[in-house]
Design a protein around this motif. Sequence first.
Motif, short mmCIF file in Angstrom:
data_model
loop_
_atom_site.label_atom_id
_atom_site.label_comp_id
_atom_site.label_asym_id
_atom_site.label_seq_id
_atom_site.Cartn_x
_atom_site.Cartn_y
_atom_site.Cartn_z
N ARG A 1 15.55 -17.57 24.69
CA ARG A 1 14.75 -17.90 25.87
C ARG A 1 13.63 -18.87 25.47
O ARG A 1 13.21 -18.88 24.32
CB ARG A 1 14.15 -16.63 26.49
CG ARG A 1 15.16 -15.86 27.35
CD ARG A 1 14.68 -14.47 27.67
NE ARG A 1 14.58 -13.67 26.46
CZ ARG A 1 15.60 -13.04 25.90
NH1 ARG A 1 16.79 -13.12 26.42
NH2 ARG A 1 15.42 -12.34 24.79
N VAL B 1 18.07 -11.84 35.67
CA VAL B 1 17.77 -12.03 37.10
C VAL B 1 17.37 -13.48 37.34
O VAL B 1 16.77 -14.13 36.49
CB VAL B 1 16.66 -11.09 37.63
CG1 VAL B 1 17.09 -9.64 37.56
CG2 VAL B 1 15.35 -11.30 36.91
N GLY B 2 17.74 -13.96 38.53
CA GLY B 2 17.33 -15.31 38.93
C GLY B 2 18.18 -16.41 38.34
O GLY B 2 17.69 -17.53 38.14
N LYS C 1 14.34 -12.59 32.77
CA LYS C 1 14.30 -13.63 33.79
C LYS C 1 15.13 -14.79 33.26
O LYS C 1 15.00 -15.12 32.07
CB LYS C 1 12.87 -14.13 33.99
CG LYS C 1 11.98 -13.18 34.72
CD LYS C 1 10.64 -13.82 35.03
CE LYS C 1 9.81 -13.99 33.78
NZ LYS C 1 8.49 -14.57 34.04
N TYR C 2 15.95 -15.39 34.09
CA TYR C 2 16.74 -16.53 33.64
C TYR C 2 15.80 -17.61 33.08
O TYR C 2 14.79 -17.96 33.69
CB TYR C 2 17.57 -17.11 34.80
CG TYR C 2 18.14 -18.46 34.45
CD1 TYR C 2 19.13 -18.59 33.49
CD2 TYR C 2 17.64 -19.62 35.06
CE1 TYR C 2 19.62 -19.84 33.14
CE2 TYR C 2 18.13 -20.87 34.72
CZ TYR C 2 19.11 -20.98 33.75
OH TYR C 2 19.58 -22.20 33.39
N SER C 3 16.16 -18.13 31.92
CA SER C 3 15.36 -19.16 31.27
C SER C 3 16.26 -20.36 30.98
O SER C 3 17.22 -20.24 30.21
CB SER C 3 14.79 -18.56 29.97
OG SER C 3 14.22 -19.54 29.17
N ASP D 1 17.69 -24.71 39.24
CA ASP D 1 17.02 -23.42 38.97
C ASP D 1 16.22 -23.06 40.23
O ASP D 1 15.02 -23.28 40.32
CB ASP D 1 16.10 -23.61 37.74
CG ASP D 1 15.42 -22.31 37.32
OD1 ASP D 1 15.84 -21.24 37.79
OD2 ASP D 1 14.46 -22.39 36.53
N GLU E 1 9.79 -18.42 40.48
CA GLU E 1 9.22 -17.59 39.43
C GLU E 1 8.75 -16.25 40.02
O GLU E 1 8.99 -15.19 39.46
CB GLU E 1 8.06 -18.37 38.79
CG GLU E 1 7.49 -17.81 37.51
CD GLU E 1 8.52 -17.61 36.40
OE1 GLU E 1 9.57 -18.30 36.37
OE2 GLU E 1 8.26 -16.73 35.57
N GLU F 1 9.83 -14.69 42.62
CA GLU F 1 10.97 -13.84 42.98
C GLU F 1 11.60 -13.21 41.73
O GLU F 1 11.96 -12.03 41.70
CB GLU F 1 12.01 -14.67 43.70
CG GLU F 1 12.53 -14.00 44.95
CD GLU F 1 13.48 -14.93 45.71
OE1 GLU F 1 14.48 -14.41 46.22
OE2 GLU F 1 13.21 -16.15 45.76
N LYS F 2 11.70 -14.02 40.66
CA LYS F 2 12.26 -13.50 39.40
C LYS F 2 11.39 -12.36 38.88
O LYS F 2 11.85 -11.41 38.27
CB LYS F 2 12.31 -14.61 38.34
CG LYS F 2 13.42 -15.62 38.51
CD LYS F 2 13.35 -16.64 37.38
CE LYS F 2 14.24 -17.84 37.64
NZ LYS F 2 14.02 -18.94 36.72
N HIS F 3 10.10 -12.51 39.13
CA HIS F 3 9.11 -11.59 38.57
C HIS F 3 8.88 -10.35 39.43
O HIS F 3 8.30 -9.38 38.98
CB HIS F 3 7.78 -12.34 38.44
CG HIS F 3 6.98 -11.88 37.27
ND1 HIS F 3 7.06 -12.48 36.04
CD2 HIS F 3 6.10 -10.86 37.13
CE1 HIS F 3 6.28 -11.85 35.20
NE2 HIS F 3 5.69 -10.88 35.83
#
Length: 382
Positions: free
Chosen positions: A70, A328-329, A357-359, A371, A375, A377-379
């Motif tokens: 990541r 996620v995300g 979280k998707y990175s 992407d 952020e 929503e991912k969080h």
Amino acid sequence: MQMAKVACFSGFWADILRHEMKKVFLETWGCQMNVSDSERVTGTLARDGYQVTTDENSADIIILNTCSVREKAEHKLYSRVGRIRHKNEIKPVIGVMGCVAQLEGETLFDKIEGVDFVLGTRAVGRVSTAIDEAIKNGRYFDVGEREDEYDWTVADTHRHSPYVAFLPIIEGCNKFCTYCIVPFSRGRERSLEASEIIRQVLELRRNGVKEVHLIGQNVNSYRPETESGLEGFAGKSAFSRLLRAVAATGINRIKFNTSFPRDFNDDMVDAIDEHENLCNWVHLPVQSGSSRVLKLMKRGHTIEKYLAKIDRIKASSRDIALTTDIIVGFPGETEKDFQDTVSMVKYCGFDMAYMFKYSPRPGTPAFEMVDDVSEAEKHYVF
Ligand code: 5AD
Ligand code: SF4
């Protein structure tokens, strides 16, 4: 005679004396493969006359074994090198190992001021050369291939515990999941012969080790070139045969990590059911509960196929602990996809899950996708 003494002193003994006072501090981030590489490197350094220290402030050489899975892990390297340079009065030699080293190679010298050597994941066996060359020439990098004669044995490594040993049985990854940098940083899959694995497990057992972890990015994708060591062991894949062969060594506890869902078969659970010393734990990263997202990730299986494997694990008489990884995300993930992941988590009842979280990682196919999950929503914590 005198000449011979001089020649000898300027060679082997000179090397020993040069290393004698050098203290090395090694810091490790990331997965078990990195931990295992660091254990080998510490063993190599001790063999070559360096003193491995846990006191960073007194170290002549500081090596950072890095992770690039990541973005956050990669940024950590930049700030860490800066802190070392500003804290220590006498600047230690700074070396970067691991996945960031393998991916960035020579460019790291320009990106991070103060780095003296860069040693890729395949070059860990040449750590002493890297230190020597960096001291002599001010800069050294090696991201070449692992030498054939590289010593794979774990017997001489400095393990984190006298009772637990990590044993890499397969290196690299051929899967190319669209979000993942590992196939680029660790290269293609390469399996160690089963006869060598058995030999090492028996040696570890003789040396008092109670628990062995068979490790690999995709441990159950294990495919050795020959049958050597697997003869006479039944199973539906080379890996389930290996599990039975390692169980037969009589070592107290065997764990294996990480399993790839597509290569996970019922027979692995049968082997756990048959052998008490195969620990009742399976780590099976799912990444998402939505078949649509799994397809975008190129995981090579649907959620239905994953759940069928979970059902078999849960049907075991051994009460197998189940853990997973979830992202996620991922680009394009909708609220519905996310809710599918929530339902899947409820169904599976994982004992533990690593959630990321998707990175976006440059160079991966997903990096080219939009992407589009914010952020926030991912969080979101619910
Ligand atoms: N973003 C977020 N998580 C990732 N992982 C791998 N690549 C990424 C990425 N680009 C997670 C996966 C994998 C674990 C080791 O790290 O969940 O299983
Ligand atoms: Fe990465 Fe996928 Fe390989 Fe795992 S299987 S290391 S997630 S590419």
